[in-house]
Design a protein around this motif. Structure first.
Motif, mmCIF file in Angstrom:
data_model
loop_
_atom_site.group_PDB
_atom_site.id
_atom_site.type_symbol
_atom_site.label_atom_id
_atom_site.label_comp_id
_atom_site.label_asym_id
_atom_site.label_seq_id
_atom_site.Cartn_x
_atom_site.Cartn_y
_atom_site.Cartn_z
ATOM 1 N N ASN A 232 0.814 -1.209 0.000
ATOM 2 C CA ASN A 232 0.000 0.000 0.000
ATOM 3 C C ASN A 232 0.851 1.264 0.000
ATOM 4 O O ASN A 232 0.434 2.289 -0.531
ATOM 5 C CB ASN A 232 -0.931 -0.001 1.218
ATOM 6 C CG ASN A 232 -1.796 1.239 1.303
ATOM 7 O OD1 ASN A 232 -1.492 2.171 2.030
ATOM 8 N ND2 ASN A 232 -2.873 1.255 0.540
ATOM 9 N N PRO A 247 -10.604 1.121 -5.894
ATOM 10 C CA PRO A 247 -9.188 0.726 -6.021
ATOM 11 C C PRO A 247 -8.795 0.597 -7.485
ATOM 12 O O PRO A 247 -9.554 0.077 -8.303
ATOM 13 C CB PRO A 247 -9.139 -0.632 -5.311
ATOM 14 C CG PRO A 247 -10.532 -1.167 -5.419
ATOM 15 C CD PRO A 247 -11.447 0.029 -5.370
ATOM 16 N N TYR A 420 -11.719 -7.158 -1.059
ATOM 17 C CA TYR A 420 -12.072 -6.398 0.139
ATOM 18 C C TYR A 420 -12.087 -4.902 -0.139
ATOM 19 O O TYR A 420 -12.968 -4.182 0.334
ATOM 20 C CB TYR A 420 -11.070 -6.723 1.253
ATOM 21 C CG TYR A 420 -11.298 -5.924 2.518
ATOM 22 C CD1 TYR A 420 -12.294 -6.300 3.421
ATOM 23 C CD2 TYR A 420 -10.532 -4.799 2.807
ATOM 24 C CE1 TYR A 420 -12.513 -5.577 4.581
ATOM 25 C CE2 TYR A 420 -10.745 -4.070 3.958
ATOM 26 C CZ TYR A 420 -11.737 -4.463 4.841
ATOM 27 O OH TYR A 420 -11.954 -3.738 5.982
ATOM 28 N N SER A 421 -11.108 -4.399 -0.890
ATOM 29 C CA SER A 421 -11.037 -2.959 -1.154
ATOM 30 C C SER A 421 -12.224 -2.482 -1.976
ATOM 31 O O SER A 421 -12.750 -1.385 -1.750
ATOM 32 C CB SER A 421 -9.730 -2.623 -1.876
ATOM 33 O OG SER A 421 -9.588 -3.396 -3.056
#
Length: 520
Positions: A232, A247, A420-421
């Motif tokens: 990240n 994302p 998930y993002s």
């Protein structure tokens, strides 16, 4: 055998310490290194006498070097065994290594003190000889590391049970096992003035687009920061649109996903110290794809993919639709259904939009509490908390039972997203949707949806449109977007913004009786 000696902070550097070159005096080199590693208790200085006449100094980091291999492979042959006939005149360690007197796989020599310091910090053993103005760097890393285990965040039913670890060499080797070709290139870049983190850019030469590879190189090389601890740290510096919720890079801990993405003209970015690898460019439709789609039959995978899309849309629009219809457009509901909702809401002191906000915040709080709490108690607290608090709120007349049902269905639907993002982006979008629906009803939801589509259309990931291959439309690449076509029908590799389409699976491999007869 001499004993290990640790650093002495009282040593002062010699006058030659200002030069970066290695001195031919072992004592001067030792003083320089002791000064550079002053107050570093884990740096070991070990003096050894080889074959009775060669003085050497070993410097390494305690805890990061395999000391057992250091003793058995390096020191034992030097200190306890006699030199071979004809080798008595050898007076330096680098000549010994050239004559293959020790079995160390990776060694190199350097003439600068800065390389020596960096090699020590990189968990190597540095060997300095008296009378020689260079140093030998031997790779004997031996620190503790996590074994290859089953993926924790991307589980599958039929897929491989291996995931990346925190060791970048292990991660790249897992991908090498799946793509055994010299076309697979892996370029190393060091980022971080303090951490000196190794970043590896992986791609398949001749398949990945050259402009994307060069753009990734340029953006990573322009990063200037002190520490890089995770992918990240890199992602926030190289993404195209930093202020969007969506994302622009895919993060995965599965080697099979990385290998398949590389074969589809994408680029992977590995970072040392993290089990997650970045894949770019990324499209919006990757949120609805999981590894199981490619390990199950295409019919099952297509149906599951449609279910994911339906539930993701439900998680975004269900609370706002409920608020809009019950507040502004109650005439759209059947009479019996409307009477049931009205009776359930009787006595509730808050408007529907406030109800929804309260329950959404409660649900998100319980979800985060379940994630952050210890594993044995986290799931129990989140489930029991939702049941108890929801039932108590309904009985107390603070919220209505239909609202609890709507928020529960929304929370379950939001968990279906494999990424998930991307799921986090939809979770955050629910709140502005609730505000707009509480102010303008279905008209507000329609306008917000139009603005959302415009925003997604304008997004790009390393020059590739975010909604491709649907916007802009590329018919040859629709076989793995809304559906998962049979594998034998995916003849070409996705273009990733390029005009060329490389043949991947030759035609004429469709199974069936006629094909079998022709083959016979």
């Amino acid at each position: 055998m001499s004993t290990a000696q640790h650093t002495n902070p009282n040593n002062s550097p010699p006058n030659e310490a200002s030069s970066d070159s290695i001195s031919d005096s072992l004592e001067k080199n030792e003083l320089i290194l002791r000064h550079k590693f002053q107050s570093c208790y884990d740096i070991v200085f070990r003096k050894v006498l080889i074959f009775g006449h060669i003085h050497v100094l070993l410097v390494y980091l305690d805890g990061l070097v395999d000391t057992r291999a250091l003793d058995t492979v390096l020191l034992k042959p030097w200190m306890l065994e006699a030199p071979r006939p004809g080798l008595e005149e050898i007076s330096s360690v680098d000549l010994m290594l050239e004559q293959q007197l020790v079995s160390i796989a990776k060694t190199k020599t350097t003439e600068t003190m800065s390389d020596v310091v960096q090699s020590i910090l990189s968990a190597n053993v540095v060997i300095l000889s008296d009378g020689v103005s260079n140093a030998v760097i031997a790779e004997l890393k031996g620190f503790e590391q996590r074994a290859v285990e089953e993926p924790a965040s991307e589980t599958t039913i039929r897929g491989p049970r291996e995931a990346f670890t925190e060791n970048i060499n292990v991660n790249t080797s897992l991908v090498r096992r799946k793509i055994q070709s010299t076309a697979l290139k892996m370029e190393s870049i060091t980022v971080g003035s303090l951490s000196k983190t190794t970043i590896v850019i992986a791609y398949i030469e001749g398949i990945a687009k050259d402009s994307i590879i060069e753009e990734v190189r340029k953006r990573i090389r322009h990063i200037q920061m002190d520490t890089v601890l995770d992918g990240n740290f890199i992602e926030e510096f190289i993404e195209d649109h930093p202020f969007t919720l969506f994302p622009q890079m895919q993060s995965t801990e599965r080697p099979d996903i990385v290998a398949s993405s590389l074969a589809e003209r994408r680029v992977a970015v590995f970072a040392d110290g993290t089990p997650f690898v970045l894949i770019l460019p990324c499209s919006f439709w990757s949120a609805f794809q999981s590894a199981d789609d490619f390990y199950e039959r295409f019919i099952y995978a297509t149906l599951i993919r449609w279910l994911r899309m339906l539930l993701v849309i439900t998680s975004l629009f269900l609370p706002s639709m409920y608020v809009a219809i019950t507040t502004f457009h109650s005439q759209l509901l059947p009479t019996n259904f409307l009477l049931s909702i009205t009776s359930a809401r009787e006595g509730v002191p808050f408007p529907a939009v406030i109800e929804a906000f309260m329950m959404e915040f409660l649900f998100e709080g319980l979800r985060e509490a379940g994630i952050r709490m210890p594993r044995p108690t986290g799931p129990a607290v989140s489930i029991v908390g939702a049941l108890v608090i929801g039932q108590a709120a309904v009985q107390a007349g603070i919220v209505s039972a239909p609202m609890v049902i709507v928020v529960s269905l929304t929370g379950i639907a939001s968990l279906i997203t494999p990424r998930y993002s991307m799921g986090m982006a939809f979770r955050m979008l629910r709140f502005p949707m609730l505000i707009i629906s509480g102010m303008f009803g279905l008209y507000g939801i329609t306008m917000a949806t139009i603005f959302l589509l415009i925003h997604l259309t304008n997004l790009e990931s390393f020059g590739v449109p975010y909604l491709s291959p649907i916007a802009p439309l590329t018919k040859t690449e629709l076989k793995d977007v809304l559906i998962r076509a049979p594998r034998w029908s995916m003849h070409t590799i996705p273009s990733s913004g390029s005009a060329r389409n490389r043949l991947r699976i030759p035609k004429g491999q469709q199974p069936g009786g006629n094909q079998g007869d022709e083959a016979r």
